[in-house]
Design an enzyme around this catalytic site. Structure first.
Site, PDB file in Angstrom:
ATOM      1  N   THR A  86      28.217 -30.196  15.563  1.00  0.00           N
ATOM      2  CA  THR A  86      29.421 -29.666  15.306  1.00  0.00           C
ATOM      3  C   THR A  86      29.821 -28.596  16.307  1.00  0.00           C
ATOM      4  O   THR A  86      29.909 -27.223  15.745  1.00  0.00           O
ATOM      5  CB  THR A  86      29.789 -29.300  13.882  1.00  0.00           C
ATOM      6  OG1 THR A  86      28.883 -28.265  13.451  1.00  0.00           O
ATOM      7  CG2 THR A  86      29.856 -30.439  12.758  1.00  0.00           C
ATOM      8  N   GLY A 256      18.095  -5.434  18.942  1.00  0.00           N
ATOM      9  CA  GLY A 256      17.660  -6.165  20.217  1.00  0.00           C
ATOM     10  C   GLY A 256      18.819  -6.377  20.985  1.00  0.00           C
ATOM     11  O   GLY A 256      20.040  -5.632  20.873  1.00  0.00           O
ATOM     12  N   CYS A 263      23.676 -21.433  15.804  1.00  0.00           N
ATOM     13  CA  CYS A 263      24.411 -21.366  14.371  1.00  0.00           C
ATOM     14  C   CYS A 263      25.057 -20.041  14.400  1.00  0.00           C
ATOM     15  O   CYS A 263      26.466 -20.259  14.266  1.00  0.00           O
ATOM     16  CB  CYS A 263      23.338 -21.206  13.533  1.00  0.00           C
ATOM     17  SG  CYS A 263      22.575 -22.733  13.018  1.00  0.00           S
ATOM     18  N   LYS A 324      15.329 -17.120  20.693  1.00  0.00           N
ATOM     19  CA  LYS A 324      14.371 -16.531  19.729  1.00  0.00           C
ATOM     20  C   LYS A 324      12.937 -17.202  20.186  1.00  0.00           C
ATOM     21  O   LYS A 324      12.911 -18.080  20.687  1.00  0.00           O
ATOM     22  CB  LYS A 324      14.562 -16.862  18.280  1.00  0.00           C
ATOM     23  CG  LYS A 324      14.683 -18.182  17.808  1.00  0.00           C
ATOM     24  CD  LYS A 324      15.256 -18.534  16.452  1.00  0.00           C
ATOM     25  CE  LYS A 324      14.006 -18.005  15.659  1.00  0.00           C
ATOM     26  NZ  LYS A 324      14.236 -18.229  14.199  1.00  0.00           N
TER      27      LYS A 324
END
Length: 436
Positions: A86, A256, A263, A324
């Site tokens: 999505t 950071g 997401c 990440k």
């Protein structure tokens, strides 16, 4: 129980493999024939620790299969999960539900008995209502139910998150859907994993609200980092000081270069769009999105400042590219605007990422790629830490300094100690680590 999983992306593949590991019979379905062929050959389409072994074990036990044929894949299934993408829709930021609705229409025609259709994809409030309408319109068997079961998986720790969850949220409007999902998750229920039953719309909104709150914590600590730099405080000590308060908690308080990934960026935008359509202002989330966009755009300036105000003609080594560690996901990674701005400013950029190179080359084709973290330092005027991979923490700073032409270390993840860097002969600049 027989389960069908439509979509073999991150959520669908991890969920399908874990359900199979619970003892269910799972068939994962995808239109991408190359992906299904690869899975049948044991090749994972994503990089996630432990996933290849989990898939292999359950395929060998006959509990996990893959197909492009939806009618055969959903045959005799008691529950069909929809786990297709999505992505944020261009122009307005709303979630693009075309894949979801396309799958629903195809599913309705393939069913020969009532099932529970479960939305695993992250979808806006009210999507379940539209799915129910489409199923009826397209001739799904009478008694077919629709439920929402949002995922809360962290990339890099998804299998553990699935098997040892903080909570399982199930949004359903009828008892049959609740009972089927309770049976599917019974192995976790026996381990006392909290299962929360809500209405379908509440479950849909819960996923967006959770991600928006976590994004808020990240943007908050990044703003605190800027303040720490200005007044001579240390944001890491500050984060510990507030994180020890159990009302706040320590997670997502790591300063950071801003949040990225599959997401947070799209879910915060989708939540804002949902609120706009409902006529409700969401000032906090709107500010969080703006703070994060500004944060990522400002990172190249930090590198430039550390090099005296310009990156023109400088060789800059970048450590880490994925959004990440423990994933190869480059979606909305902070490295992208950083590297693009450095190149635009006239810098020569060479980068290393332990697993993300293949994906990075698709979005950052104008830079060089190194084969090791150490070789990134060769001839560099500055090293920039962008992703906090564990292997970077153990690098010998003295060796890195010896390989470099300049001696500047810009640590955007605060994985090194200033004193250690300076002992190695490096000019250190962290995030939010001012000196009193």
């Amino acid at each position: 129980m027989r389960i069908a999983m439509i979509g073999t992306g991150y959520v669908g593949l991890v969920s399908g493999a874990c359900f199979a590991d619970f003892g269910h019979e799972v068939c994962c379905i995808d239109k991408d024939a190359a992906k299904i062929d690869g899975l049948n050959a044991g090749k994972m389409p994503i990089w996630e620790p432990g996933l290849d072994a989990l898939v292999k074990a359950n395929v060998e036990r006959g509990r996990l299969t893959f197909t492009t044929d939806l009618p055969s894949g959903v045959e005799n299934a008691e529950a069909v999960f929809i786990a297709v993408g999505t992505p944020a829709r261009r122009g307005d930021g709303h979630a693009d539900l075309s894949y979801v609705f396309g799958a629903v229409k195809e599913l309705a025609k393939a069913l020969d008995k009532p099932v529970v259709v479960v939305t695993k994809s992250t979808v806006p409030v009210g999507t379940g209502d539209e799915i129910a309408r489409l199923l009826k319109e397209e001739g799904a068997p009478e008694g077919t139910s629709v439920a929402s079961n949002p995922e809360f998986l962290r990339e890099g720790a998804a299998i553990r998150d699935f098997k040892i969850p903080d909570r399982i949220v199930i949004g359903a409007e009828d008892e049959r859907a609740r009972e089927v999902l309770k049976e599917i998750y019974r192995p976790l229920f026996l381990n006392e994993a909290p299962i929360l039953f809500t209405g379908r719309r509440t479950a849909e909104l819960t996923k967006y609200a959770a991600n928006a709150f976590l994004a808020t914590k990240i943007s908050f600590i990044n703003e605190m980092a800027d303040l720490c730099e200005s007044v001579g405080a240390d944001v890491q000590d500050l984060a510990r000081g507030i994180g020890l308060d159990n009302r706040i908690g320590p997670k997502f308080l790591h300063a950071g270069p801003g949040y990225g990934g599959s997401c947070f960026p799209k879910d915060t935008l989708a939540l804002l769009r949902t609120a706009e359509e409902a006529g409700i202002e969401q000032r906090i989330v709107s500010t969080v999105v703006g703070v994060n966009d500004d944060r990522k755009a400002a990172m190249a300036g930090r590198v430039s400042d550390a090099l005296g105000g310009s990156v023109q003609g400088k060789r800059i080594g970048v450590l880490g590219l994925t959004f990440k560690p423990n994933t190869d996901d480059m979606r909305d990674a902070p490295s992208i605007p950083l590297v693009e701005a450095l190149v635009e400013g006239g810098a020569e950029v060479i980068a290393f990422d332990p697993v993300g190179r293949e994906q990075a080359e698709k979005v950052l084709p104008k830079i060089a790629y190194a084969e090791s973290a150490e070789s990134v330092a060769d001839g560099a005027d500055a090293l920039v830490v962008v992703t906090e991979w564990d292997e970077f923490r153990a690098l010998d700073l003295g060796e890195l300094a010896g390989r470099m032409r300049g001696k500047v270390l810009v640590d955007l993840r605060n994985i090194y100690d200033r004193t250690d860097a300076e002992k190695a002969g490096l000019a250190y600049r962290g995030v939010g680590r001012g000196r009193a």
